[in-house]
Design a protein around this motif. Structure first.
Motif, PDB file in Angstrom:
ATOM      1  N   GLY A  22       0.742  -0.869   0.082  1.00 28.56           N
ATOM      2  CA  GLY A  22       0.502  -0.157  -0.017  1.00 28.56           C
ATOM      3  C   GLY A  22       0.962   1.515  -0.313  1.00 28.56           C
ATOM      4  N   MET A  23       0.292   2.342  -0.706  1.00 28.24           N
ATOM      5  CA  MET A  23       0.828   3.542  -0.729  1.00 28.24           C
ATOM      6  C   MET A  23       1.338   3.775   0.535  1.00 28.24           C
ATOM      7  N   PRO A  24       0.833   4.254   1.887  1.00 27.30           N
ATOM      8  CA  PRO A  24       1.446   4.067   2.855  1.00 27.30           C
ATOM      9  C   PRO A  24       2.610   3.501   3.463  1.00 27.30           C
ATOM     10  N   GLN A  25       2.095   2.740   3.637  1.00 29.64           N
ATOM     11  CA  GLN A  25       3.543   1.227   3.387  1.00 29.64           C
ATOM     12  C   GLN A  25       4.343   1.691   2.694  1.00 29.64           C
ATOM     13  N   ASP A  26       4.288   1.535   1.501  1.00 29.86           N
ATOM     14  CA  ASP A  26       5.668   1.602   0.594  1.00 29.86           C
ATOM     15  C   ASP A  26       6.157   3.294   1.193  1.00 29.86           C
ATOM     16  N   THR A  27       5.473   4.422   1.273  1.00 21.84           N
ATOM     17  CA  THR A  27       6.329   5.590   1.217  1.00 21.84           C
ATOM     18  C   THR A  27       7.954   5.643   2.650  1.00 21.84           C
ATOM     19  N   ALA A  28       6.811   4.751   4.107  1.00 28.02           N
ATOM     20  CA  ALA A  28       7.356   4.926   5.261  1.00 28.02           C
ATOM     21  C   ALA A  28       8.217   3.578   4.909  1.00 28.02           C
TER      22      ALA A  28
END
Length: 475
Positions: free
Chosen positions: A192-198
């Motif tokens: 997911g985008m939030p997890q990948d960004t983190a």
């Protein structure tokens, strides 16, 4: 050297052109998009212009529509092999269990990559990474499957497999690939985008992140430190194309577009034959009109979803309950104003699960909803679990999503009054994701499956219109 990277994610079994939700100056509207016959044409057009092209699938591929679920995902294999992907990763692709996942992926002519899935003995379940050579450049690709498979999905999905968030494993594979000559590193992730960004904020050495799971339509890459992240909507309605200018083993410049797979793209005839062959036995449900809707129904929203309200009305109708819970599923195409078909009902939950009932105290209901809101809106991306907020019918919540975990619900209302914490409520629910096993008592499956329940509701209420009083209110 110019390298084209093509990417689709979260197709969810939509193999033919279908309704898609778009946003215009006058609000939401429906237009046709998607279909592998058009996707194939667009990919081949790009490959003809640039042989240095890689094509990736972000997962959520083998589940989501009745024809694909009926075949336990195997109907997809000829289509995917004709697309000639270079690699994919997984999430709902584990819906039929690890053994069936392996059965399907072993038939593909490309690898399913995941560096973060482990067997009980500590061995990797999947190939973690792969090297590609294009125009004298070596590209390393690392796969990360959805970390939530063994945490919030039904237990049969993961079996005895363990899924991590990839924070430990990805750096190890970056080092390995670079030692093997890779000068460009791609992360293919379904977290997911939030997890990948983190992850990108914590891990050095990734150039491109192909992100999936959260269905974001990104019309330009998101820069996270030195990496560029893209995500391409859902249902095969879009394909992302990133063109890299690589010189001396380094990316000098890039160009990106999110391409809508619409009717301007001619269908590839050979692929269309494969698609039509799969859908041939499903024309009856596609043509069977079971009701009408006065407005667009969809679940493309984090909180309130008109499509799920129809599902809940059906469950409540056959169980004589007035509260219903289901998971905040992201997949499922919208229904346009007009006819509702039996196929539309299967698209809501293609596994056609049984409708269940359970007794919950008011305290349990509040605890369950607070847990879900804390997971959905966690400030720590790696603690965000599942899809959208839990879908609810028959209750109204005034919420402040910025509040601490466990304190996001300001008011929890039932029939206009505060729910009573010590009172017991009989409710209906759809799948264990609607009401997890740790909650409630007298849990029972009814004799009704979901599609039959909705059809019975529509027989009694053939013109469906969602309630104006929405379940969630942000206050």
């Amino acid at each position: 050297m110019k390298l084209d990277i093509l990417f689709i994610n979260d197709v969810h079994g939509y193999i033919a052109p279908h309704n898609e939700l778009f946003y215009g100056k006058n609000g939401e509207y429906i237009a046709e998009a998607g279909g592998y016959a058009r996707l194939h044409s667009k990919v081949e057009e790009i490959r003809m212009k640039n042989p240095n092209t890689l094509l990736f699938d972000g997962g959520d591929t083998f589940h989501g529509t009745k024809p694909i679920v009926d075949s336990k995902g195997e109907a997809m294999v000829p289509i995917l092999n004709k697309m000639n992907f270079d690699a994919m990763t997984s999430h709902w692709d584990f819906a039929y269990g690890p053994e069936q996942h392996k059965t399907i992926t072993d038939q593909l002519n490309y690898p399913n990559l995941a560096c973060n899935i482990f067997k009980p003995n500590g061995e990797l379940f999947s190939t973690p990474s792969k090297l590609f050579s294009m125009g004298g450049v070596t590209i390393g690709v690392i796969g990360v499957a959805a970390l939530i498979v063994d945490k919030v999905m039904p237990p049969s999905f993961a079996g005895d497999l363990r899924f991590t968030d990839g924070l430990k494993e990805v750096p190890q594979h970056i080092d390995k690939l670079k030692k093997e000559g890779a000068t460009v590193i791609i992360l293919l992730s379904h977290n997911g985008m939030p997890q990948d960004t983190a992850l990108l904020k914590q891990v050095e050495g990734i150039d491109i992140c192909l992100s999936a799971h959260t269905h974001n339509r990104l019309y330009s890459p998101v820069k996270v430190k030195d990496a560029m992240l893209i995500q391409c909507g859902c249902h095969g309605s879009f394909i992302g194309r990133m063109t890299l200018d690589i010189e001396g083993g380094r990316i000098q410049s890039h160009w990106y577009e999110l391409i809508t797979i619409d009717d301007k793209i001619k269908e590839n005839e050979a692929m269309k034959v494969l698609v039509d062959r799969i859908l041939e036995g499903y024309k009856d449900i596609q043509n069977n009109i079971v009701g009408k809707t006065e407005q667009i129904l969809h679940r493309y929203a984090t909180i309130n979803a008109s499509l799920d309200e129809l599902m809940h009305q059906g469950a409540c109708f056959v169980t004589d309950t007035d509260i219903c819970f289901s998971n905040g599923w992201r997949y499922g195409i919208p229904i346009d104003k007009g006819d509702i078909t039996e196929d539309d009902l299967y698209n809501m939950a293609p596994m056609n699960p049984p409708v269940s009932v359970i007794e919950l105290t008011g305290k349990e209901i509040k605890s369950m909803l607070e847990e879900n809101l804390s997971r959905t809106f966690s400030c720590d991306p790696m603690k965000q679990m599942g899809g959208y907020a839990k879908r609810i019918f028959g209750l109204h919540l005034n919420i402040r999503i910025e509040n601490p975990d466990g304190e996001k619900i300001q008011e929890l209302l039932y029939k206009g009054n505060h729910i009573e914490m010590d009172k017991t409520y009989k409710v209906s629910f759809i799948t264990v994701q609607g009401v997890p096993n740790k909650y409630g008592f007298n849990r029972q499956q009814t004799g009704f499956r979901l599609v039959e329940a909705i059809k019975r509701y529509l027989e009694a209420h053939p013109h469906f219109s969602p309630l104006k009083n929405k379940t969630y209110r942000l206050v």
